[in-house]
Write a protein that holds these residues in place. Sequence first.
Motif, PDB file in Angstrom:
ATOM      1  N   VAL A  22     -22.535  16.866 -34.329  1.00  0.00           N
ATOM      2  CA  VAL A  22     -23.333  16.686 -33.350  1.00  0.00           C
ATOM      3  C   VAL A  22     -23.706  18.062 -32.528  1.00  0.00           C
ATOM      4  CG1 VAL A  22     -23.616  15.536 -30.929  1.00  0.00           C
ATOM      5  CG2 VAL A  22     -22.653  14.251 -33.047  1.00  0.00           C
ATOM      6  N   ILE A  23     -22.682  18.942 -32.348  1.00  0.00           N
ATOM      7  CA  ILE A  23     -22.837  20.263 -31.659  1.00  0.00           C
ATOM      8  C   ILE A  23     -23.618  21.267 -32.417  1.00  0.00           C
ATOM      9  CG2 ILE A  23     -21.782  22.287 -30.977  1.00  0.00           C
ATOM     10  CD1 ILE A  23     -21.056  20.334 -29.118  1.00  0.00           C
ATOM     11  N   ARG A  24     -23.383  21.138 -33.829  1.00  0.00           N
ATOM     12  CA  ARG A  24     -24.175  22.118 -34.595  1.00  0.00           C
ATOM     13  C   ARG A  24     -25.798  21.737 -34.478  1.00  0.00           C
ATOM     14  NH1 ARG A  24     -19.717  21.853 -37.987  1.00  0.00           N
ATOM     15  NH2 ARG A  24     -20.701  20.288 -39.119  1.00  0.00           N
ATOM     16  N   LYS A  25     -26.018  20.248 -34.414  1.00  0.00           N
ATOM     17  CA  LYS A  25     -27.444  19.787 -34.430  1.00  0.00           C
ATOM     18  C   LYS A  25     -28.105  19.637 -33.161  1.00  0.00           C
ATOM     19  CE  LYS A  25     -26.806  16.941 -38.519  1.00  0.00           C
ATOM     20  NZ  LYS A  25     -27.041  15.507 -39.073  1.00  0.00           N
ATOM     21  N   GLY A  26     -27.428  20.479 -32.233  1.00  0.00           N
ATOM     22  CA  GLY A  26     -28.025  20.474 -30.860  1.00  0.00           C
ATOM     23  C   GLY A  26     -27.804  19.365 -29.650  1.00  0.00           C
ATOM     24  N   GLY A  27     -26.794  18.363 -30.161  1.00  0.00           N
ATOM     25  CA  GLY A  27     -26.250  17.621 -29.449  1.00  0.00           C
ATOM     26  C   GLY A  27     -25.192  17.737 -28.253  1.00  0.00           C
ATOM     27  N   LEU A  28     -25.032  16.887 -27.554  1.00  0.00           N
ATOM     28  CA  LEU A  28     -23.975  16.987 -26.351  1.00  0.00           C
ATOM     29  C   LEU A  28     -22.637  16.274 -26.744  1.00  0.00           C
ATOM     30  CD1 LEU A  28     -25.947  16.521 -23.206  1.00  0.00           C
ATOM     31  CD2 LEU A  28     -25.715  18.601 -24.674  1.00  0.00           C
ATOM     32  N   VAL A  29     -21.295  16.836 -26.612  1.00  0.00           N
ATOM     33  CA  VAL A  29     -20.123  16.226 -26.947  1.00  0.00           C
ATOM     34  C   VAL A  29     -19.266  16.731 -25.750  1.00  0.00           C
ATOM     35  CG1 VAL A  29     -18.025  16.187 -28.281  1.00  0.00           C
ATOM     36  CG2 VAL A  29     -20.198  16.453 -29.425  1.00  0.00           C
ATOM     37  N   ALA A  30     -18.639  15.239 -25.043  1.00  0.00           N
ATOM     38  CA  ALA A  30     -17.841  15.668 -23.949  1.00  0.00           C
ATOM     39  C   ALA A  30     -16.634  15.713 -24.767  1.00  0.00           C
ATOM     40  CB  ALA A  30     -17.835  14.480 -23.068  1.00  0.00           C
ATOM     41  N   PHE A  31     -15.416  16.767 -24.360  1.00  0.00           N
ATOM     42  CA  PHE A  31     -14.244  16.676 -24.953  1.00  0.00           C
ATOM     43  C   PHE A  31     -13.209  17.385 -24.067  1.00  0.00           C
ATOM     44  CE2 PHE A  31     -16.369  20.893 -24.989  1.00  0.00           C
ATOM     45  CZ  PHE A  31     -15.442  21.706 -24.481  1.00  0.00           C
ATOM     46  N   PRO A  32     -11.808  16.992 -24.363  1.00  0.00           N
ATOM     47  CA  PRO A  32     -11.021  17.485 -23.184  1.00  0.00           C
ATOM     48  C   PRO A  32     -10.300  18.760 -23.298  1.00  0.00           C
ATOM     49  CG  PRO A  32      -9.968  16.368 -25.197  1.00  0.00           C
ATOM     50  CD  PRO A  32     -11.536  16.323 -25.436  1.00  0.00           C
ATOM     51  N   THR A  33      -9.730  19.554 -22.426  1.00  0.00           N
ATOM     52  CA  THR A  33      -9.448  20.743 -22.249  1.00  0.00           C
ATOM     53  C   THR A  33      -8.048  20.282 -21.466  1.00  0.00           C
ATOM     54  OG1 THR A  33     -10.278  21.504 -20.274  1.00  0.00           O
ATOM     55  CG2 THR A  33     -11.946  21.813 -22.387  1.00  0.00           C
ATOM     56  N   GLU A  34      -7.457  21.567 -21.579  1.00  0.00           N
ATOM     57  CA  GLU A  34      -6.202  21.257 -20.424  1.00  0.00           C
ATOM     58  C   GLU A  34      -6.591  21.379 -18.984  1.00  0.00           C
ATOM     59  OE1 GLU A  34      -6.844  25.748 -21.186  1.00  0.00           O
ATOM     60  OE2 GLU A  34      -7.377  23.985 -22.314  1.00  0.00           O
ATOM     61  N   THR A  35      -7.547  21.607 -18.759  1.00  0.00           N
ATOM     62  CA  THR A  35      -7.896  21.518 -17.269  1.00  0.00           C
ATOM     63  C   THR A  35      -8.791  20.234 -16.926  1.00  0.00           C
ATOM     64  OG1 THR A  35     -10.096  22.855 -17.799  1.00  0.00           O
ATOM     65  CG2 THR A  35      -8.159  24.049 -16.994  1.00  0.00           C
ATOM     66  N   VAL A  36      -9.969  20.121 -17.371  1.00  0.00           N
ATOM     67  CA  VAL A  36     -10.786  18.843 -17.112  1.00  0.00           C
ATOM     68  C   VAL A  36     -11.576  18.664 -18.486  1.00  0.00           C
ATOM     69  CG1 VAL A  36     -10.837  19.196 -14.627  1.00  0.00           C
ATOM     70  CG2 VAL A  36     -12.893  20.170 -16.195  1.00  0.00           C
ATOM     71  N   TYR A  37     -12.232  17.589 -18.644  1.00  0.00           N
ATOM     72  CA  TYR A  37     -13.146  17.322 -19.542  1.00  0.00           C
ATOM     73  C   TYR A  37     -14.457  18.146 -19.563  1.00  0.00           C
ATOM     74  CZ  TYR A  37     -10.575  13.491 -22.060  1.00  0.00           C
ATOM     75  OH  TYR A  37      -9.862  12.821 -22.767  1.00  0.00           O
ATOM     76  N   GLY A  38     -15.021  18.824 -20.730  1.00  0.00           N
ATOM     77  CA  GLY A  38     -16.345  19.471 -20.638  1.00  0.00           C
ATOM     78  C   GLY A  38     -17.227  18.762 -21.402  1.00  0.00           C
ATOM     79  N   LEU A  39     -18.537  19.186 -20.946  1.00  0.00           N
ATOM     80  CA  LEU A  39     -19.793  18.781 -21.628  1.00  0.00           C
ATOM     81  C   LEU A  39     -20.242  19.586 -22.375  1.00  0.00           C
ATOM     82  CD1 LEU A  39     -21.749  16.167 -22.064  1.00  0.00           C
ATOM     83  CD2 LEU A  39     -22.969  17.217 -20.146  1.00  0.00           C
ATOM     84  N   GLY A  40     -20.031  19.631 -23.780  1.00  0.00           N
ATOM     85  CA  GLY A  40     -20.185  20.920 -24.665  1.00  0.00           C
ATOM     86  C   GLY A  40     -21.395  20.799 -25.308  1.00  0.00           C
ATOM     87  N   CYS A  41     -22.014  22.155 -25.638  1.00  0.00           N
ATOM     88  CA  CYS A  41     -23.265  22.047 -26.700  1.00  0.00           C
ATOM     89  C   CYS A  41     -22.908  23.487 -27.326  1.00  0.00           C
ATOM     90  CB  CYS A  41     -24.247  22.048 -25.898  1.00  0.00           C
ATOM     91  SG  CYS A  41     -24.780  23.517 -24.755  1.00  0.00           S
ATOM     92  N   ASP A  42     -23.950  23.689 -28.140  1.00  0.00           N
ATOM     93  CA  ASP A  42     -23.991  25.178 -28.812  1.00  0.00           C
ATOM     94  C   ASP A  42     -24.578  26.317 -27.761  1.00  0.00           C
ATOM     95  OD1 ASP A  42     -24.683  27.337 -30.358  1.00  0.00           O
ATOM     96  OD2 ASP A  42     -25.761  26.247 -31.855  1.00  0.00           O
ATOM     97  N   ALA A  43     -23.631  27.112 -27.266  1.00  0.00           N
ATOM     98  CA  ALA A  43     -23.901  28.230 -26.325  1.00  0.00           C
ATOM     99  C   ALA A  43     -25.261  28.826 -26.764  1.00  0.00           C
ATOM    100  CB  ALA A  43     -22.807  28.992 -26.098  1.00  0.00           C
ATOM    101  N   LEU A  44     -25.320  28.962 -28.259  1.00  0.00           N
ATOM    102  CA  LEU A  44     -26.614  30.125 -28.485  1.00  0.00           C
ATOM    103  C   LEU A  44     -27.682  29.174 -28.887  1.00  0.00           C
ATOM    104  CD1 LEU A  44     -24.650  32.357 -30.810  1.00  0.00           C
ATOM    105  CD2 LEU A  44     -25.078  32.530 -28.537  1.00  0.00           C
ATOM    106  N   ASN A  45     -27.765  28.032 -28.460  1.00  0.00           N
ATOM    107  CA  ASN A  45     -29.096  26.842 -28.815  1.00  0.00           C
ATOM    108  C   ASN A  45     -29.518  26.741 -27.451  1.00  0.00           C
ATOM    109  OD1 ASN A  45     -30.747  24.955 -29.157  1.00  0.00           O
ATOM    110  ND2 ASN A  45     -29.592  24.079 -30.891  1.00  0.00           N
ATOM    111  N   PRO A  46     -30.682  27.516 -27.078  1.00  0.00           N
ATOM    112  CA  PRO A  46     -31.262  27.132 -25.701  1.00  0.00           C
ATOM    113  C   PRO A  46     -31.763  25.655 -25.351  1.00  0.00           C
ATOM    114  CG  PRO A  46     -32.368  29.081 -26.758  1.00  0.00           C
ATOM    115  CD  PRO A  46     -31.439  28.611 -27.846  1.00  0.00           C
ATOM    116  N   GLU A  47     -32.445  25.174 -26.300  1.00  0.00           N
ATOM    117  CA  GLU A  47     -32.643  23.662 -26.114  1.00  0.00           C
ATOM    118  C   GLU A  47     -31.579  22.770 -25.918  1.00  0.00           C
ATOM    119  OE1 GLU A  47     -35.166  22.284 -29.326  1.00  0.00           O
ATOM    120  OE2 GLU A  47     -36.655  23.465 -29.077  1.00  0.00           O
ATOM    121  N   ALA A  48     -30.313  23.243 -26.358  1.00  0.00           N
ATOM    122  CA  ALA A  48     -28.998  22.242 -26.399  1.00  0.00           C
ATOM    123  C   ALA A  48     -28.460  22.580 -24.895  1.00  0.00           C
ATOM    124  CB  ALA A  48     -27.961  22.547 -27.488  1.00  0.00           C
TER     125      ALA A  48
END
Length: 329
Positions: A22-48
Amino acid sequence: MIRTGRIIPAARKESITLAAEVIRKGGLVAFPTETVYGLGCDALNPEAVARVFEAKQRPSFDPLIVHVAEKAALDGLTQTISLSDHRLMERFWPGPLTLLLPKRARVPDLVTAGLPTIAVRMPSHPVAQELIREAAVPIAAPSANPFGYVSPTCAQHVADGLGERVDLILDGGPCQLGVESTIASMIGSRPELLRPGSITLEEISKVVGPVVRARESLTMAVPGRLARHYATHTPLTILTGHTVRSVRPLGERAGLLAMTAPRHGEQRYCAIEVLSPSGDLREAAQHLFAALRRLDAQGFDRLYAEPCDERGLGMAIMDRLRRCAEPLT
C-alpha cells in the motif's frame, strides 16, 4: 487502491507485506511506533504526501517527520551530518529522537514545508522497523489523527479519528511511551531542543554538551509546535497553586486528569483519570493521551489537569498539556 481503513493485526507477516505494498503504491498506512501511531506514506512521493495532509486536514506549513530503518537511508535524504548528530544517533537510535538535518533536493518540499531542513528519526518499534524495510522507502508519518487533536496511542484511536481516510491500520497494541518523539537540532551555533519528549534535555546534554531549549517563536516550523495542539474538544484548564482541585464553578460538570493517586476534594468531579498512582513520569506519559481521550468523550463542560514537576520527562508532559489547554474564563 485499498480504501477500507480496516484494522489488521501487525503480528502477521502477510499484514506487513500488504501494508508495504500500500505504501509503495501511494497509499496511507497507520502503524504503531514506540511513541504514538503514525500515518505513513512514501516520503518521496509528492502525491502520497499530499494525501496525508488532506486526510489529517493538516496545514501545509507544518512539516512531517521522515522515518528510516537504517542510517544508510540518510544518504538519499540529507546533505551532511554533523559529528554531534552522529553521536546522538549512536546513543539514541533506534528510538524516540528526531533530528533536524539539511535536506537533499529530491525530498518533496511539502514534506519539509519548503524549508531546507528535514526531520528524521529511526523508530525502535519492531512493526515500524519491519514496515519501513519491507516498503523499501523512507516513510513520512505525522501522528495518525485529525490535525490538532489528541495523538493516538492504539489502533482504535486511529479508526475513530480518521476512519475511511486511511487505507490500512496495523494494530500493534498500545504504544509504549505515549508522547511524540523529542526533536533536537545541531544545525545552529549551539545544540537546541526543539520539542521535548521521552529523550530528555539532560540525556542529550550528556552526549553533546549544553543544550538550550529553543524559544517558541523559533520552532513554529517544527512538527507539533503550534500554540494549540494535541487538544481535546472539551476546554481544558491546567490547575495551579491558585486553583486547587476542589475549587471549580458550582454546577459545572467537569473531569479531572490527576497525575497521582486521588486526594481530598476530588469527589466534586464527575470522572477522574489517574496517570500514575505512584507518580512515575514514564507511566504518566504512556497514559496521557488515552486518558485525555476518555475524559473528552464524556461530554463534560470542562476538563482540569494537574501539573507535574517540569524536569526530565515532566517537560514533555507539560508541553503537551499547555498546547491542549485553554485559559479559564
